[in-house]
Design an enzyme around this catalytic site. Structure first.
Site, mmCIF file in Angstrom:
data_model
loop_
_atom_site.group_PDB
_atom_site.id
_atom_site.type_symbol
_atom_site.label_atom_id
_atom_site.label_comp_id
_atom_site.label_asym_id
_atom_site.label_seq_id
_atom_site.Cartn_x
_atom_site.Cartn_y
_atom_site.Cartn_z
ATOM 1 N N ARG A 17 -7.200 -0.559 -6.966
ATOM 2 C CA ARG A 17 -7.544 0.517 -6.014
ATOM 3 C C ARG A 17 -7.729 1.811 -6.799
ATOM 4 O O ARG A 17 -7.003 2.055 -7.770
ATOM 5 C CB ARG A 17 -6.453 0.698 -4.945
ATOM 6 N N ASN A 48 -5.240 12.473 0.697
ATOM 7 C CA ASN A 48 -4.364 11.599 1.480
ATOM 8 C C ASN A 48 -5.244 10.809 2.453
ATOM 9 O O ASN A 48 -6.469 10.971 2.490
ATOM 10 C CB ASN A 48 -3.300 12.414 2.225
ATOM 11 N N LYS A 49 -4.611 9.959 3.219
ATOM 12 C CA LYS A 49 -5.324 9.069 4.144
ATOM 13 C C LYS A 49 -6.373 9.821 4.972
ATOM 14 O O LYS A 49 -6.123 10.930 5.439
ATOM 15 C CB LYS A 49 -4.284 8.400 5.049
ATOM 16 N N GLN A 95 -2.007 2.383 9.918
ATOM 17 C CA GLN A 95 -0.709 2.498 9.244
ATOM 18 C C GLN A 95 0.300 3.266 10.094
ATOM 19 O O GLN A 95 1.507 3.041 10.002
ATOM 20 C CB GLN A 95 -0.866 3.214 7.890
ATOM 21 N N ASP A 123 -1.806 10.753 -2.003
ATOM 22 C CA ASP A 123 -2.195 9.738 -3.003
ATOM 23 C C ASP A 123 -2.521 10.354 -4.348
ATOM 24 O O ASP A 123 -2.448 9.687 -5.383
ATOM 25 C CB ASP A 123 -3.388 8.933 -2.506
ATOM 26 N N ARG A 173 0.884 -1.170 0.000
ATOM 27 C CA ARG A 173 0.000 0.000 0.000
ATOM 28 C C ARG A 173 0.916 1.213 0.000
ATOM 29 O O ARG A 173 2.120 1.112 0.135
ATOM 30 C CB ARG A 173 -1.019 -0.012 1.144
HETATM 31 O O1 MRU Z 1 -4.460 3.134 2.171
HETATM 32 P P1 MRU Z 1 -2.985 3.364 2.055
HETATM 33 O O2 MRU Z 1 -2.210 2.789 3.187
HETATM 34 O O3 MRU Z 1 -2.465 2.933 0.706
HETATM 35 O O4 MRU Z 1 -2.829 4.938 2.121
HETATM 36 C C1 MRU Z 1 -1.537 5.474 2.062
HETATM 37 C C2 MRU Z 1 -1.500 6.944 2.226
HETATM 38 O O5 MRU Z 1 -2.502 7.597 2.362
HETATM 39 C C3 MRU Z 1 -0.154 7.592 2.143
HETATM 40 O O6 MRU Z 1 -0.081 8.702 2.976
HETATM 41 C C4 MRU Z 1 0.089 8.027 0.692
HETATM 42 O O7 MRU Z 1 -0.102 6.957 -0.176
HETATM 43 C C5 MRU Z 1 1.448 8.572 0.485
HETATM 44 S S1 MRU Z 1 2.653 7.308 0.537
HETATM 45 C C6 MRU Z 1 4.160 7.981 0.168
#
Ligand code: MRU
Length: 369
Positions: A113, A271-272, A220, A261, A46
């Site tokens: 995704r 982002n997350k 995470q 993202d 991820r």
């Molecule tokens: O759902 P995930 O774990 O893939 O989400 C990841 C994030 O939101 C990260 O902050 C983002 O991908 C940047 S990673 C360098």
């Protein structure tokens, strides 16, 4: 210990199973586009850049798999009159099967995704390479695609190091920096984006300390960011997501650095889930909010963050963790996995080409010239 999130071993892609970290450290092996797509979907791998690299290997693996499959035209090759025809038909059929198989591979990967644009960036780059070698043997095409996947992986680490150097300059010696989710080596091919900034700052001799948001519901922050920082002896303090405001109000946070993202052409940042909340709090407390963002994460094709597809994940992730459910049975649940922080809350984007303060469309466009 150097974290190799993805590695190429014995003609297979191996990826750290991030679902079971930090309790267990294990690699899983992948040999097709469909299996890599499943690894992305199920979060074995991820993080936006890591997903892009994995997808590139998925394409290469599919080409290798398809080019090694024996085919037969159905004609009796013993008859010399038919030998030529057989080989011609087989050649045509082989090319058609190969192309159809590759298209299916691209499709299954693209559906794994929706939010991180690096996935589509990686696929697009592999498609361009594939198109550039049309007419070559399937085996040659597969080798060229594999070389490109290796290059994307190596390039990602170089880019993270460049962003790290720019970002480290923004952090004062002694800075206490909050981050959300995991934008580390585990989310990339190595070094990390936001955590790459921290690593580079430490390498430059700065004493920084990290505050890691736990990052509900997939954790995470608690599982991955905390693990990465502990591995490297970078001081890290774990908090639950709802403690960030308290820490800021007490003057215990000097800066925020997160990954992303997808960044829209106007500078809005996906982002997350929970990042938007942190950005609002940072503005309230006059704390700089930085986003580490490789160019591969900028989507110039969309006007604003409202156009970014937001993944909704399973309700089970919110009900509890793994097999243990604490939520009342029968309650309805939402699980949007990302949110959008408007550009106006972003102090600067940290890219491999430099720091872009108060990002807007013109500044982002200039990055691609
Ligand atoms: O759902 P995930 O774990 O893939 O989400 C990841 C994030 O939101 C990260 O902050 C983002 O991908 C940047 S990673 C360098």
């Amino acid at each position: 210990m150097k974290v190799e999130t993805l590695r190429w071993i014995d003609n297979k892609l191996e990826m750290i199973d991030q679902r079971i970290l930090p309790a267990s450290f294990e690699y899983l092996a992948y040999d097709s586009a469909a299996s890599v797509a499943e690894g992305i979907r199920s979060m074995v791998v991820r993080g936006a850049p890591a997903i892009g690299v994995a997808a590139a290997y998925g394409v290469a693996l599919e080409a290798l798999r398809l080019s090694s499959e024996p085919r037969h035209s159905g004609l009796d090759p013993e008859s010399s009159a038919l030998k030529k025809l057989d080989s011609r038909l087989r050649g045509n059929d082989e090319a058609e099967d190969f192309n159809a198989g590759m298209e299916a591979g691209f499709t299954v990967l693209a559906q794994s995704r929706p939010t991180a644009v690096n996935l589509f960036w990686g696929l697009q780059r592999m498609r361009a390479v594939w198109e550039s070698v049309q007419g070559q043997s399937n085996a040659a095409v597969a080798q060229r695609l594999l070389a490109e996947a290796h290059e994307i992986l190596a390039e990602d680490i170089r880019i993270n190091r460049a962003m790290g150097a720019f970002g480290a300059e923004l952090l004062a010696d002694g800075a206490r920096v909050l981050t959300h989710c995991n934008a580390g080596a585990l989310a990339t091919a190595g070094h990390g984006t936001a955590l790459g900034v921290f690593r580079s700052a430490v390498e430059a001799g700065k004493k920084i300390s990290v505050i890691a948001d736990e990052t509900r519901p997939f954790l995470q922050g608690a599982r991955l960011t905390a693990w990465e920082m502990v591995q490297e002896n970078i001081p890290v303090t774990l908090i639950t997501d709802n403690m960030a405001g308290f820490m800021m109000s007490r003057g215990e946070v000097d800066a925020v650095v997160v990954g992303t993202d997808r960044v829209a052409s106007n500078g809005d940042v996906a982002n997350k889930i929970g990042t938007y909340m942190v950005a609002v709090l940072a503005r309230r407390h006059n704390i700089p909010f930085y986003v580490a963002c490789p160019l591969s994460t900028i989507d110039m094709s969309i006007v604003s963050g409202a156009d970014i597809p937001i993944e909704e994940r399973s309700a089970d992730e919110v009900k509890g963790f793994r097999d243990y459910h604490w939520a009342a049975e029968g309650v309805s649940i939402r699980n949007p996995s990302f949110d959008v922080t408007p550009a106006e809350l972003v102090t600067a984007l940290i890219t491999e080409k430099g720091v872009v303060r108060q990002p807007d469309r013109d500044k982002l466009r200039a990055l691609f010239k």
